[in-house]
Design a protein around this motif. Structure first.
Motif, PDB file in Angstrom:
ATOM      1  N   PRO A   1       0.831  -1.209   0.000  1.00 57.02           N
ATOM      2  CA  PRO A   1       0.000   0.000   0.000  1.00 57.02           C
ATOM      3  C   PRO A   1       0.863   1.256   0.000  1.00 57.02           C
ATOM      4  CG  PRO A   1       0.082  -0.978   2.201  1.00 57.02           C
ATOM      5  CD  PRO A   1       0.771  -1.936   1.284  1.00 57.02           C
TER       6      PRO A   1
ATOM      7  N   SER B   1      -4.226   1.568  -0.238  1.00 52.72           N
ATOM      8  CA  SER B   1      -3.971   2.277   1.024  1.00 52.72           C
ATOM      9  C   SER B   1      -5.200   3.078   1.438  1.00 52.72           C
ATOM     10  CB  SER B   1      -2.786   3.218   0.837  1.00 52.72           C
ATOM     11  OG  SER B   1      -2.753   4.162   1.875  1.00 52.72           O
TER      12      SER B   1
ATOM     13  N   TYR C   1      -5.464   2.345   7.946  1.00 55.89           N
ATOM     14  CA  TYR C   1      -4.835   3.141   9.000  1.00 55.89           C
ATOM     15  C   TYR C   1      -5.954   3.427   9.973  1.00 55.89           C
ATOM     16  CZ  TYR C   1      -0.380   4.453   6.758  1.00 55.89           C
ATOM     17  OH  TYR C   1       0.867   4.466   6.216  1.00 55.89           O
TER      18      TYR C   1
ATOM     19  N   THR D   1      -2.141  -1.599   9.396  1.00 54.79           N
ATOM     20  CA  THR D   1      -0.751  -1.145   9.579  1.00 54.79           C
ATOM     21  C   THR D   1      -0.559  -0.664  11.001  1.00 54.79           C
ATOM     22  OG1 THR D   1      -0.542  -0.589   7.255  1.00 54.79           O
ATOM     23  CG2 THR D   1       0.957   0.540   8.750  1.00 54.79           C
TER      24      THR D   1
ATOM     25  N   ASP E   1       8.127  -6.833   3.182  1.00 57.06           N
ATOM     26  CA  ASP E   1       8.589  -5.771   2.287  1.00 57.06           C
ATOM     27  C   ASP E   1       9.633  -4.927   3.004  1.00 57.06           C
ATOM     28  OD1 ASP E   1       7.457  -3.575   3.759  1.00 57.06           O
ATOM     29  OD2 ASP E   1       5.711  -3.450   2.455  1.00 57.06           O
TER      30      ASP E   1
ATOM     31  N   GLY F   1      12.798  -2.591   1.067  1.00 56.55           N
ATOM     32  CA  GLY F   1      14.119  -2.664   0.443  1.00 56.55           C
ATOM     33  C   GLY F   1      14.192  -3.512  -0.809  1.00 56.55           C
TER      34      GLY F   1
ATOM     35  N   ARG G   1      14.482  -4.372  -4.329  1.00 62.38           N
ATOM     36  CA  ARG G   1      14.822  -3.635  -5.551  1.00 62.38           C
ATOM     37  C   ARG G   1      15.156  -4.572  -6.704  1.00 62.38           C
ATOM     38  NH1 ARG G   1      12.879  -0.687  -2.547  1.00 62.38           N
ATOM     39  NH2 ARG G   1      13.680   1.230  -1.643  1.00 62.38           N
TER      40      ARG G   1
ATOM     41  N   GLY H   1       7.026  -1.545  -2.443  1.00 61.60           N
ATOM     42  CA  GLY H   1       6.382  -0.240  -2.372  1.00 61.60           C
ATOM     43  C   GLY H   1       6.870   0.631  -3.513  1.00 61.60           C
TER      44      GLY H   1
HETATM   45  C1  LIG Z   1       5.361   7.087  -0.726  1.00 59.52           C
HETATM   46  C2  LIG Z   1       5.014   5.975   0.201  1.00 59.52           C
HETATM   47  C3  LIG Z   1       3.771   5.966   0.817  1.00 59.52           C
HETATM   48  C4  LIG Z   1       3.414   4.901   1.656  1.00 59.52           C
HETATM   49  N1  LIG Z   1       2.156   4.858   2.182  1.00 59.52           N
HETATM   50  C5  LIG Z   1       1.789   3.798   2.940  1.00 59.52           C
HETATM   51  C6  LIG Z   1       0.445   3.675   3.394  1.00 59.52           C
HETATM   52  O1  LIG Z   1      -0.408   4.483   3.073  1.00 59.52           O
HETATM   53  N2  LIG Z   1       0.141   2.602   4.172  1.00 59.52           N
HETATM   54  C7  LIG Z   1       1.079   1.650   4.526  1.00 59.52           C
HETATM   55  O2  LIG Z   1       0.760   0.692   5.239  1.00 59.52           O
HETATM   56  N3  LIG Z   1       2.350   1.742   4.077  1.00 59.52           N
HETATM   57  C8  LIG Z   1       2.710   2.769   3.280  1.00 59.52           C
HETATM   58  N4  LIG Z   1       3.987   2.840   2.798  1.00 59.52           N
HETATM   59  C9  LIG Z   1       4.921   1.744   3.088  1.00 59.52           C
HETATM   60  C10 LIG Z   1       4.785   0.651   2.050  1.00 59.52           C
HETATM   61  O3  LIG Z   1       3.560  -0.032   2.172  1.00 59.52           O
HETATM   62  C11 LIG Z   1       5.908  -0.394   2.174  1.00 59.52           C
HETATM   63  O4  LIG Z   1       5.912  -0.918   3.484  1.00 59.52           O
HETATM   64  C12 LIG Z   1       7.284   0.161   1.839  1.00 59.52           C
HETATM   65  O5  LIG Z   1       7.235   1.065   0.769  1.00 59.52           O
HETATM   66  C13 LIG Z   1       8.194  -1.008   1.487  1.00 59.52           C
HETATM   67  O6  LIG Z   1       9.476  -0.587   1.207  1.00 59.52           O
HETATM   68  P1  LIG Z   1      10.045  -0.373  -0.284  1.00 59.52           P
HETATM   69  O7  LIG Z   1       9.473   0.913  -0.772  1.00 59.52           O
HETATM   70  O8  LIG Z   1      11.504  -0.320  -0.044  1.00 59.52           O
HETATM   71  O9  LIG Z   1       9.590  -1.546  -1.128  1.00 59.52           O
HETATM   72  C14 LIG Z   1       4.347   3.866   1.924  1.00 59.52           C
HETATM   73  C15 LIG Z   1       5.596   3.892   1.295  1.00 59.52           C
HETATM   74  C16 LIG Z   1       5.921   4.906   0.425  1.00 59.52           C
HETATM   75  C17 LIG Z   1       7.240   4.862  -0.274  1.00 59.52           C
END
Ligand SMILES: Cc1cc2nc3c(=O)[nH]c(=O)nc-3n(C[C@H](O)[C@H](O)[C@H](O)COP(=O)(O)O)c2cc1C
Length: 394
Positions: free
Chosen positions: A79, A108, A131, A157, A305, A307, A309, A328
């Motif tokens: 999300p 999300s 949330y 979350t 999740d 990291g 890549r 993400g």
């Molecule tokens: C721009 C952004 C917004 C995010 N918004 C949410 C969110 O709304 N809800 C949530 O549970 N996690 C959110 N996350 C965390 C992601 O769900 C995820 O855990 C994370 O991006 C994983 O890491 P990665 O970007 O390195 O893959 C967000 C991450 C990013 C980068």
């Protein structure tokens, strides 16, 4: 960069950085503090090496069984709130790709597109991430909307007990309450593709809240801030368990005892994550905590999740106990770089890397991965106890 020349997620990241305004890239790529947690997630995954085996033959099988369903790849979309800030229409591009590729896409609460619209676009792929808000009637309303849209899997979350300080966004002055300033305007003007597309689609907003707040993006953001909860407790998990009929996933777990308790309170799965390094700068890399969580919850699904890549990262997570790995930022770098084609490219790269890696390490089925495929630097070179006497004697 031409899309055909993009070879990996990092190429897409660099193309995204060049194409979108600095404030938007910083929002997407940045993390808590000065981003050490973001870098730690990546470097901890990169530091793991495989222990490849030879002579494995047969077809590569990447399928994953999860919550009574079969997904084509061990790759899901995490999300991400306000993803349309990276590229207008991003949420729908992700949902569409997930539906096409038969993998999960988690909507999300803070999405920039409504639950109903995304679920319509991707009826088989969507899960919903909650949330928890202060007002319980609003939580109930969001859950009812997700269920009415046909969503079965709920993700709650739990790793955002406080607002985090992201120094990059503070420097860009991209904070609530937001006010356009000359540097911001210049930043936008320097990225005309992004600016025109965003102007055509309208400024991204927290679309899921819009029906509860009468106002523009500023009012909605203020509403979300006022509704933010100081953490989620075990009684909340119990309440959600009573209320939600389908599978319940607790996201943001980094501790084996928390994982065990989540399962005892009725969670069907836990999601090991440090929010991509966006909440606590000195949090451990999520991959470091995965083996203990896997051990704590036995055969229950563990999602992962933070990291990821590349496909090697996904296979490493699988080997250390993840049932499925999620991304993400990776597909959103694709969207910001090349729109829907970039999301498809990101997914194709990850899926191809997963296949190649499985073949290369001698594991034909993703579901058969185990910690034995990760090199233990201490034991490396020693004859394992499991070797047959004939091999030991040779
Ligand atoms: C721009 C952004 C917004 C995010 N918004 C949410 C969110 O709304 N809800 C949530 O549970 N996690 C959110 N996350 C965390 C992601 O769900 C995820 O855990 C994370 O991006 C994983 O890491 P990665 O970007 O390195 O893959 C967000 C991450 C990013 C980068």
């Amino acid at each position: 960069m031409h899309i055909e020349s993009a070879s990996c997620i990092d190429d897409l990241r660099r193309a995204a950085q060049a194409r979108i305004p600095r404030f938007a890239y910083t929002f997407l790529a940045g993390g808590a503090g000065n981003d050490a947690g973001v870098r730690r997630n990546e470097s901890a995954l990169a530091a793991l090496l495989f222990a490849p085996r030879s002579m494995a033959t047969g077809r590569i099988d990447t399928q994953v069984e999860l919550f009574g369903r079969r997904y084509a790849q061990p790759i899901g979309f995490s999300p991400v709130g306000m993803a349309n800030l990276a590229w207008a229409g991003c949420d729908l591009m992700l949902a569409e790709a997930a539906q096409r590729e038969e993998v999960p896409y988690v909507i999300s609460t803070a999405a920039s597109t409504e639950i109903e619209r995304l679920a319509e676009q991707a009826p088989d792929a969507c899960w919903f991430q909650l949330y928890m808000l202060r007002d319980d009637a609003l939580n109930a309303a969001l859950l009812d909307r997700a269920a009415a849209a046909g969503i079965e899997v709920l993700v709650v979350t739990v790793d955002t007990p406080a607002r985090s300080r992201r120094n990059g966004s503070i420097r860009e002055r991209f904070e609530q309450p937001f006010q356009a300033h000359p540097r911001f305007i210049l930043d936008v003007m320097r990225h005309p593709h992004w600016a025109l597309r965003t102007a055509r689609h309208g400024m991204p907003n927290l679309r899921n809240y819009v029906r509860y707040v009468d106002g523009d993006v500023h009012k909605v953001a203020a509403f979300m801030k006022e509704q933010a909860r100081g953490g989620v407790g075990w009684d909340d998990i119990r309440m959600l368990r009573r209320r939600w009929k389908g599978p319940l996933v607790v996201k943001g777990i980094l501790d084996a005892c928390d994982a065990q308790r989540a399962v005892e309170e009725g969670a069907d799965a836990v999601w090991v994550s440090n929010h991509g390094g966006r909440q606590l700068e000195s949090a451990p890399a999520a991959i470091t905590m995965l083996p203990a969580v896997r051990q704590a919850v036995g055969t229950r699904p563990v999602l992962f999740d933070s990291g990821v890549r590349g496909g090697e990262d996904i296979v490493k997570a699988g080997a250390l106990g993840a049932t499925m790995a999620f991304c993400g930022r990776a597909p959103i770098f694709g969207a910001a770089a090349f729109g829907a084609a970039g999301v498809a490219k990101a997914f194709a790269v990850l899926a191809d890397e997963v296949r190649t890696t499985l073949a290369q390490i001698g594991c034909r089925r993703f579901a058969d991965l185990s910690p034995a495929f990760i090199l233990d630097p201490v034991a490396a070179g020693r004859m394992p106890e499991t070797a047959t006497p004939a091999v030991r004697a040779a």
